[in-house]
Design an enzyme around this catalytic site. Sequence first.
Site, short mmCIF file in Angstrom:
data_model
loop_
_atom_site.label_atom_id
_atom_site.label_comp_id
_atom_site.label_asym_id
_atom_site.label_seq_id
_atom_site.Cartn_x
_atom_site.Cartn_y
_atom_site.Cartn_z
N TYR A 1 0.84 -1.25 -0.09
CA TYR A 1 0.09 -0.11 0.04
C TYR A 1 1.04 1.37 0.04
O TYR A 1 1.76 1.61 1.06
CB TYR A 1 -0.69 0.02 1.27
CG TYR A 1 -2.11 -1.06 1.34
CD1 TYR A 1 -2.08 -1.89 0.29
CD2 TYR A 1 -2.73 -1.27 2.33
CE1 TYR A 1 -3.15 -2.96 0.17
CE2 TYR A 1 -3.86 -2.20 2.26
CZ TYR A 1 -3.83 -2.90 1.28
OH TYR A 1 -4.97 -3.91 1.17
N PRO B 1 -16.51 -3.22 1.70
CA PRO B 1 -17.84 -3.83 1.93
C PRO B 1 -18.82 -2.75 1.53
O PRO B 1 -20.19 -3.13 1.45
CB PRO B 1 -17.88 -3.39 3.66
CG PRO B 1 -16.72 -2.43 3.87
CD PRO B 1 -15.53 -2.65 2.78
N LEU B 2 -18.54 -1.58 0.75
CA LEU B 2 -19.53 -0.50 0.61
C LEU B 2 -19.49 -0.42 -1.16
O LEU B 2 -19.77 0.34 -1.73
CB LEU B 2 -19.31 0.87 0.85
CG LEU B 2 -19.41 1.04 2.25
CD1 LEU B 2 -18.93 2.55 2.58
CD2 LEU B 2 -20.71 0.86 3.04
N LEU C 1 -22.29 1.55 -3.27
CA LEU C 1 -23.49 1.34 -2.47
C LEU C 1 -23.83 2.67 -1.46
O LEU C 1 -24.93 2.71 -0.94
CB LEU C 1 -23.31 0.15 -1.43
CG LEU C 1 -23.29 -1.05 -2.30
CD1 LEU C 1 -22.78 -2.43 -1.32
CD2 LEU C 1 -24.84 -1.45 -2.79
#
Length: 327
Positions: A53, A208-209, A214
Amino acid sequence: MEQRHLGRTGLRVSRIGLGTLTWGRDTDEHDAADLLKTFWEAGGSLVDTADVYGDGESEYLLGRLIEGLIPRRDLVISTKAGSVPDPDRRFDGSRGHLLSALDASLARLGTDYVDVWQVHAYDPDTPLEETLQALDLAVSSGRARYAGVSNFCGWQLAKAATWQLAAPGTRTRLAATQLEYSLLQRGIEREVLPAALDLGIGLLPSSPLGRGVLTGKYRNATPADSRGASEHLAPFVAPYLDETAGHIVDAVQTAADGLAVTPLQVALAWVRDRPGVTAPIVGARNAQQLTAALSVEALSLPDEICRALDDVSAPVHRYPDHDWSTL
């Protein structure tokens, strides 16, 4: 924030994790400090990073903040190794590379150990037992407290976990697996999630979104300051801007309107409370976005809302992914 056990271990982590994918690249030290402090003050403990990252800058930045902002003992740090910037070999799961990468991660983080160390992806060119031996050595030497894998498909996860369970006391059982999971990406429910549940491995969902989709911010246009408008992240968001995803986003918005909450809260609560999930990993650009995500702590979706969202986003499961007698 509520704490959960990571898989079948004694390690407890916050049920929302903080992701640092953009730290050191799009997120500078000032914003990262605000994010980490906001997360910690809300009771968050699990912070997820990786050696690739920001080309290592994410770990380095996190290490600086631990030193001067948040006590090390208050955080559960999870990092990964195995992804390499080589067009001919994207993943290196060799024992030598992994252990060298772990030592480099510890140096950047400024700590003697990480709480959870994960193999970033499966390497088909290295014997799996060699890759897993690196996990054993990391734990036995005290450089990692727990071990896991990331982006392993169902048979890879089952094979790895079973190998580790074959010699208890000698090999380190897998505590965690990390993969993308959301209302827009439910593929892990076919084989990965059943394997993880059976083997006692905690799931840490990434994105998760639905890569931000979302939240509903792409319903009408692409905001200029969003990842979808970013040159290097637009291809990451694009797959979830099709018509099928649009129907799911509309359903999330409808549920949010009915509950007087935000689409973000609905989508995050849905994945957080799925069977086998320990903690979704949430990335945020700033403390305001993170605060909005952490507000999900007070929300539990009604059963009828969950069923409606399940139905509208249901993936196609066919033989032999599930019990053939139910098909």
